[in-house]
Design an enzyme around this catalytic site. Structure first.
Site, PDB file in Angstrom:
ATOM      1  CB  SER A 138      -0.943   0.013   1.211  1.00 28.16           C
ATOM      2  OG  SER A 138      -0.213   0.101   2.415  1.00 28.16           O
ATOM      3  CE  LYS A 175      -3.027   1.948   4.181  1.00 21.86           C
ATOM      4  NZ  LYS A 175      -2.271   0.756   4.572  1.00 21.86           N
TER       5      LYS A 175
END
Length: 222
Positions: A138, A175
């Site tokens: 990601s 993230k």
């Protein structure tokens, strides 16, 4: 006065940190997935990078966004190492590399240690640290699967910092954190595959969504 938007300052800082890291322009572009022409424009002070690109560079260099944005005096520039015969020995501090972080277990109690990394004593003095081996794609191309991130334990981060976040009791994820009045959005770098995910203040409390620490450095074995 903030130097945000100053192309000359940004160009000087990128050059300074590239030199300090000993990385060529070509390798820098390859590592971060930047177009060579784009980086050239930044280094020639012809264009200014977007905030997400500044965040990617800050994570790569292991510095804050302010370190890239603000001017540096001579005393703040990376110091040249002394001659080998005069090189002081700064014994590093070992921190554990974890394979995963899960809910309900304090980080210091996790026994799944898969490796060890060293951080400078100066860094270790600023807080508690652990390292985490990244799984998944990601955060590509900035952070690849198998990379190790150095994390300072803290329960909050600044807007758009890269953090280790635990959601709904699952394993921790890496993230960028966008903070809003109504909640937070967790943002992947690889947004073509992983869409940003918003959590309301109520969800943050109920799930829960918990920030475990800030990513201060990324390490990759080539």
């Amino acid at each position: 006065m903030s130097a945000l938007g100053n192309k000359q300052v940004m160009a000087q800082n990128i050059k300074m940190y590239m030199e300090d890291k000993g990385i060529s322009r070509k390798e820098f572009c390859k590592r971060l997935g930047f177009a060579y022409s784009t980086v050239t424009d930044w280094l020639n002070a012809e264009k200014y990078p977007r905030i997400d690109k500044i965040e990617m560079m800050a994570t790569f260099f292991g510095v804050s966004k302010a370190d890239l944005v603000e001017p540096h005096t001579a005393t703040h520039s990376p110091a040249k190492p002394p001659a080998p015969s005069q090189q002081p020995r700064d014994k590093g501090i070992r921190i554990p590399v974890l394979g995963r972080v899960v809910a309900g277990i304090p980080i210091e109690a996790i026994e799944e240690i898969i490796d060890w990394e060293e951080i400078p004593q100066k860094m270790a003095a600023t807080g508690k640290f652990f390292a985490l081996r990244v799984c998944g794609h990601s955060m590509e191309p900035t952070i690849l699967e198998g990379d190790v991130v150095i994390v300072r334990q803290q329960e909050d981060v600044d807007n758009y910092d890269t953090a280790i976040v635990l959601v709904n009791g699952d394993e921790a994820t890496v993230k960028r954190v966008k903070k809003q009045k109504e909640g937070i959005t967790l943002i992947a770098t690889n947004t073509s595959v992983y869409e940003p995910h918003f959590y309301s203040n109520q969800e943050i409390h109920d799930l829960p969504v918990k920030i475990l620490g800030k990513v201060v450095e990324m390490r990759r074995r080539l």
